[in-house]
Design a protein around this motif. Structure first.
Motif, PDB file in Angstrom:
ATOM      1  N   ASP A  39       6.485   5.814 -10.200  1.00 51.47           N
ATOM      2  CA  ASP A  39       7.154   5.334  -8.991  1.00 51.47           C
ATOM      3  C   ASP A  39       7.560   3.867  -9.132  1.00 51.47           C
ATOM      4  N   ILE A  40       6.679   3.082  -9.729  1.00 45.01           N
ATOM      5  CA  ILE A  40       6.977   1.658  -9.924  1.00 45.01           C
ATOM      6  C   ILE A  40       8.114   1.477 -10.929  1.00 45.01           C
ATOM      7  N   LEU A  41       8.116   2.289 -11.994  1.00 44.21           N
ATOM      8  CA  LEU A  41       9.202   2.220 -12.972  1.00 44.21           C
ATOM      9  C   LEU A  41      10.539   2.579 -12.324  1.00 44.21           C
ATOM     10  N   ALA A  42      10.539   3.604 -11.469  1.00 50.21           N
ATOM     11  CA  ALA A  42      11.772   3.975 -10.771  1.00 50.21           C
ATOM     12  C   ALA A  42      12.278   2.814  -9.915  1.00 50.21           C
TER      13      ALA A  42
ATOM     14  N   GLU B 227       0.830  -1.202   0.000  1.00 48.35           N
ATOM     15  CA  GLU B 227       0.000   0.000   0.000  1.00 48.35           C
ATOM     16  C   GLU B 227       0.868   1.256   0.000  1.00 48.35           C
ATOM     17  N   ASN B 228       2.065   1.157   0.521  1.00 48.60           N
ATOM     18  CA  ASN B 228       2.970   2.301   0.544  1.00 48.60           C
ATOM     19  C   ASN B 228       4.030   2.103  -0.527  1.00 48.60           C
ATOM     20  N   LEU B 229       4.014   2.955  -1.588  1.00 47.90           N
ATOM     21  CA  LEU B 229       4.938   2.780  -2.697  1.00 47.90           C
ATOM     22  C   LEU B 229       6.390   2.976  -2.262  1.00 47.90           C
ATOM     23  N   ASP B 230       6.591   3.700  -1.133  1.00 46.08           N
ATOM     24  CA  ASP B 230       7.959   3.888  -0.654  1.00 46.08           C
ATOM     25  C   ASP B 230       8.572   2.579  -0.202  1.00 46.08           C
TER      26      ASP B 230
END
Length: 332
Positions: A188-191, A11-14
């Protein structure tokens, strides 16, 4: 040998956790290309999908990110999008015959809803000035290589005509905002993909068109935000075409700080639809880079008007010519 990677999306992309590709043949997946058609995906559905569209042993790795397709380029339905978007990059990879190419499919429900709303208002995705109304009648006359540059009044008249052709700006605004949100998540996912080197241990070239450029923009911002330079050196070159991104030079300097090579802004001044959509949520912005040059020494600007056929808005069809024109690739 086929390589697969499973992305664990929290749930937290970080705290996004990505698994390493696994090969039954042994050895590091970065030492050889994955089989064509290999896909990297997320647990959440529908999720950004990295698809291998051209397998070659090459030090050059490219990821293509699409946005809205024009009526000439493909079907924007949720079911068809991954195949349609990958086909754009398969064609470019086949034309050049070099490098390893991946395609990122993302935001299928949001992009599909946006395309449907535009068509409901009588405007196809990617429509340019000549598709609606223009004081001079064509996108080329509104600005381009060797052509006259539009005045603010002329472009404003075109944008007003486009806005009037849509039934209501409210549904359009909400759907455009949803596409922005999906692009941010995908970026964010690509990074995270790049940091984990799921596509191999080579610097990556990122090429994007339309709102797909927002994915790359968010990816660069995420990389620039990483501590101790963790995001530096992962991206070699970047090309954004018809991008709904700010002209603010300070933000471009920040984004380009993690790019080792060239950052190219390929703009199309006559894109009235982009002008209208960008202003929906950016009324006080300094401008849109998809319509004008970025005033930054770190950015190379290229007017791509000459490569867009007529007023079709077919930016994906124009990408091979643009990539060749700016020196990313040489035609066979």
């Amino acid at each position: 040998q086929a390589c697969r990677a499973l992305l664990g999306l929290t749930e937290n992309l970080d705290r996004l956790s990505l698994s390493r590709p696994v090969s039954s043949a042994g050895g590091s997946p970065s030492e050889r290309p994955a089989a064509e058609g290999t896909e990297l995906w997320c647990r959440a559905e529908p999720a950004p999908l990295l698809r291998h569209v051209a397998t070659r042993r090459s030090p050059h790795l490219l990821i293509g990110i699409s946005g809205l397709l024009s009526r000439n380029e493909g079907d924007m339905s949720v079911r068809a999008q991954p195949t349609q978007l990958a086909a754009c990059w398969e064609a470019a990879a086949s034309y050049f015959g070099v490098a390893e190419w991946w395609s990122l499919s993302w935001g299928a429900p949001q992009l599909s809803a946006m395309a449907a709303e535009l068509r409901r208002g009588g405007v196809a995705p990617g429509a340019a000035a000549g598709d609606i109304h223009s004081p001079r009648g064509s996108a080329r006359e509104l600005g381009g290589a060797g052509g006259a540059v539009a005045t603010l009044g002329e472009l404003g008249s075109t944008v007003a005509s486009l806005g009037a052709s849509l039934a209501s700006p409210l549904p359009l605004r909400s759907k455009w905002a949803a596409c922005y949100g999906a692009a941010k998540e995908a970026g964010d996912i690509l990074a995270a993909h790049l940091v984990r080197r799921d596509c191999g241990r080579r610097p990556v070239t990122l090429v994007a068109a339309s709102i797909g450029a927002r994915v790359v923009w968010q990816c660069l911002d995420a990389l620039a935000s990483m501590p101790k330079g963790e995001g530096a050196g992962l991206v070699q070159d970047v090309l954004l075409m018809a991008a709904p991104v700010t002209l603010n030079p300070a933000r471009w300097d920040r984004a380009s700080s993690v790019v080792s090579g060239h950052v190219v802004n390929a703009y199309v001044p006559g894109n009235a639809q982009l002008a209208m959509l960008y202003r929906i949520d950016h009324a006080t912005s300094q401008g849109c880079c998809g319509l004008a040059p970025v005033p930054s020494a770190r950015v190379r600007n290229y007017d791509a008007t000459a490569h867009v056929v007529g007023d079709s808005g077919s930016y994906h069809f124009a990408l091979p010519a643009v990539l060749e024109a700016v020196g990313f690739f040489t035609a066979p």
